[in-house]
Enzyme design. Structure first.
Site, PDB file in Angstrom:
ATOM      1  N   TYR A 155       1.022  -1.220   0.038  1.00 57.74           N
ATOM      2  CA  TYR A 155       0.085   0.093  -0.030  1.00 57.74           C
ATOM      3  C   TYR A 155       0.830   1.324  -0.014  1.00 57.74           C
ATOM      4  CZ  TYR A 155      -3.817   3.163   1.544  1.00 57.74           C
ATOM      5  OH  TYR A 155      -4.843   4.019   1.649  1.00 57.74           O
ATOM      6  N   LYS A 159       1.184   4.159  -2.858  1.00 57.82           N
ATOM      7  CA  LYS A 159       0.771   5.709  -2.645  1.00 57.82           C
ATOM      8  C   LYS A 159       1.894   6.587  -2.885  1.00 57.82           C
ATOM      9  CE  LYS A 159      -3.516   5.169  -1.304  1.00 57.82           C
ATOM     10  NZ  LYS A 159      -4.524   5.630  -2.548  1.00 57.82           N
TER      11      LYS A 159
HETATM   12  P1  NAI Z   1     -13.404   2.565   0.682  1.00 56.87           P
HETATM   13  O1  NAI Z   1     -12.775   1.025   0.773  1.00 56.87           O
HETATM   14  O2  NAI Z   1     -14.441   3.087   1.565  1.00 56.87           O
HETATM   15  O3  NAI Z   1     -13.709   2.922  -0.829  1.00 56.87           O
HETATM   16  C1  NAI Z   1     -12.917   2.605  -1.760  1.00 56.87           C
HETATM   17  C2  NAI Z   1     -13.539   2.636  -3.192  1.00 56.87           C
HETATM   18  O4  NAI Z   1     -12.797   2.422  -4.292  1.00 56.87           O
HETATM   19  C3  NAI Z   1     -14.826   1.756  -3.089  1.00 56.87           C
HETATM   20  O5  NAI Z   1     -15.910   2.495  -3.758  1.00 56.87           O
HETATM   21  C4  NAI Z   1     -14.301   0.830  -4.139  1.00 56.87           C
HETATM   22  O6  NAI Z   1     -15.406   0.175  -4.623  1.00 56.87           O
HETATM   23  C5  NAI Z   1     -13.388   1.462  -4.922  1.00 56.87           C
HETATM   24  N1  NAI Z   1     -12.443   0.548  -5.689  1.00 56.87           N
HETATM   25  C6  NAI Z   1     -11.790  -0.304  -5.359  1.00 56.87           C
HETATM   26  N2  NAI Z   1     -11.002  -0.982  -6.241  1.00 56.87           N
HETATM   27  C7  NAI Z   1     -11.441  -0.725  -7.473  1.00 56.87           C
HETATM   28  C8  NAI Z   1     -11.493  -0.984  -8.574  1.00 56.87           C
HETATM   29  N3  NAI Z   1     -10.415  -1.747  -8.998  1.00 56.87           N
HETATM   30  N4  NAI Z   1     -11.837  -0.057  -9.618  1.00 56.87           N
HETATM   31  C9  NAI Z   1     -12.981   0.794  -9.273  1.00 56.87           C
HETATM   32  N5  NAI Z   1     -13.295   1.087  -8.028  1.00 56.87           N
HETATM   33  C10 NAI Z   1     -12.635   0.700  -6.913  1.00 56.87           C
HETATM   34  O7  NAI Z   1     -12.101   3.386   1.428  1.00 56.87           O
HETATM   35  P2  NAI Z   1     -11.878   4.881   1.492  1.00 56.87           P
HETATM   36  O8  NAI Z   1     -11.479   4.927   3.023  1.00 56.87           O
HETATM   37  O9  NAI Z   1     -12.875   5.824   1.289  1.00 56.87           O
HETATM   38  O10 NAI Z   1     -10.604   5.289   0.747  1.00 56.87           O
HETATM   39  C11 NAI Z   1     -10.734   6.243  -0.634  1.00 56.87           C
HETATM   40  C12 NAI Z   1      -9.142   6.250  -0.933  1.00 56.87           C
HETATM   41  O11 NAI Z   1      -8.517   7.207   0.295  1.00 56.87           O
HETATM   42  C13 NAI Z   1      -8.374   5.185  -1.070  1.00 56.87           C
HETATM   43  O12 NAI Z   1      -7.361   5.456  -2.252  1.00 56.87           O
HETATM   44  C14 NAI Z   1      -7.742   4.982   0.082  1.00 56.87           C
HETATM   45  O13 NAI Z   1      -6.361   4.470  -0.226  1.00 56.87           O
HETATM   46  C15 NAI Z   1      -7.596   6.436   0.368  1.00 56.87           C
HETATM   47  N6  NAI Z   1      -7.051   6.693   1.783  1.00 56.87           N
HETATM   48  C16 NAI Z   1      -7.869   6.313   3.043  1.00 56.87           C
HETATM   49  C17 NAI Z   1      -7.530   6.563   4.273  1.00 56.87           C
HETATM   50  C18 NAI Z   1      -8.384   6.087   5.341  1.00 56.87           C
HETATM   51  O14 NAI Z   1      -8.053   6.199   6.386  1.00 56.87           O
HETATM   52  N7  NAI Z   1      -9.536   5.736   4.932  1.00 56.87           N
HETATM   53  C19 NAI Z   1      -6.379   7.011   4.659  1.00 56.87           C
HETATM   54  C20 NAI Z   1      -5.506   7.426   3.422  1.00 56.87           C
HETATM   55  C21 NAI Z   1      -5.855   7.167   2.130  1.00 56.87           C
END
Ligand code: NAI
Length: 242
Positions: A155, A159
């Site tokens: 991961y 990033k």
């Molecule tokens: P989440 O798991 O709730 O949402 C991730 C979204 O990406 C989901 O809608 C999922 O369906 C979609 N997704 C995953 N693989 C996919 C693919 N191959 N094609 C199309 N869509 C796909 O996660 P969250 O927390 O909302 O994360 C959103 C972004 O923020 C991610 O990139 C994550 O790495 C980043 N992030 C999140 C943090 C956190 O603490 N929640 C911290 C730092 C970064």
């Protein structure tokens, strides 16, 4: 402020992505919501945009890790909206594990979605941006890509790679009126992080709480309208990576 523009947001059906879609729609942007599997959730977000903000919104199922699928999806968005000016690469996954035991497929899956997925979308959207003579790319990175994190070598590599991609794209595309920035969230309360109330890392957050998806969406709104900002990595982390 974004009236008449179209924003494409990957992983826009829930969590941080859904908050970004709604924030940009509240500023007047039409929304193209890319989702992986949950059509009903994506449609709910679109319906909210139409009802509450009066913008156009449409959902597209697409695996961002698939080069040709992203190409087809961008073509559909162009057919539906004419063009797009904003791309938010938010789709991301985790497959955490210790380095010494990490499965090859877990490394590849995370790099394919988080890093190659962003490349795929930028690669296919850039033609639209060049024709429109404007573009704003926002990549959702992570403090894990800046600091490293034990148990997340795949991961944090993805990033950190995304931050490198952001800076190269910013330099390459600036003369064409296209900006590219990243947001590095810390701990944000979503499905990805789950219930973290007893995580000892929470005590290391100077602001003393997890972030909300709306905190990240506010940063995306800023970058969408910050005309003199490119190549920046904006931490939204309560100060943890200070
Ligand atoms: P989440 O798991 O709730 O949402 C991730 C979204 O990406 C989901 O809608 C999922 O369906 C979609 N997704 C995953 N693989 C996919 C693919 N191959 N094609 C199309 N869509 C796909 O996660 P969250 O927390 O909302 O994360 C959103 C972004 O923020 C991610 O990139 C994550 O790495 C980043 N992030 C999140 C943090 C956190 O603490 N929640 C911290 C730092 C970064």
């Amino acid at each position: 402020m974004l009236k008449g523009k179209t924003a494409v947001v990957t992983g826009g059906s829930r969590g941080i992505g859904a908050a970004i879609v709604c924030k940009l729609a509240s500023m007047g942007a039409n929304a193209a919501v890319i989702y992986a599997g949950n059509a009903a959730a994506a449609e709910n977000v679109c319906e909210k945009c139409r009802q509450e903000y009066g913008v156009q919104a449409k959902a597209y199922q697409c695996n961002v890790a698939d080069f040709s699928a992203t190409k087809e999806t961008v073509a559909k968005i162009k057919a539906d909206f004419g063009t797009a000016q904003i791309l938010v690469n938010n789709a991301g996954i985790t497959r955490d594990g210790l380095l010494a035991m990490m499965k090859e497929e877990d490394f590849d899956a995370v790099l394919s979605t988080n890093l190659k997925g962003a490349f795929n979308m930028i690669r296919h959207m850039t033609g639209l941006f060049l024709r429109a003579r404007e573009g704003c790319i926002i990549n959702i990175a992570s403090v894990s890509g800046m600091m490293g994190n034990a148990g997340q070598c795949n991961y944090s590599a993805s990033k950190a790679g995304l931050i490198g991609l952001t800076k190269s794209a910013a330099k390459e595309l600036a003369s064409k009126g296209i900006r590219c920035n990243a947001i590095a969230p810390g701990f944000i309360a979503t499905d990805m992080t789950g219930n973290q109330t007893d995580n000892p890392l929470l005590r290391m957050i100077p602001l003393g709480r997890m972030g909300e998806p709306e905190d990240v969406a506010d940063a995306a709104a800023y970058l969408a309208s910050a005309e003199y900002v490119t190549g920046e990595v904006l931490r939204v982390d309560g100060g943890i990576a200070m």
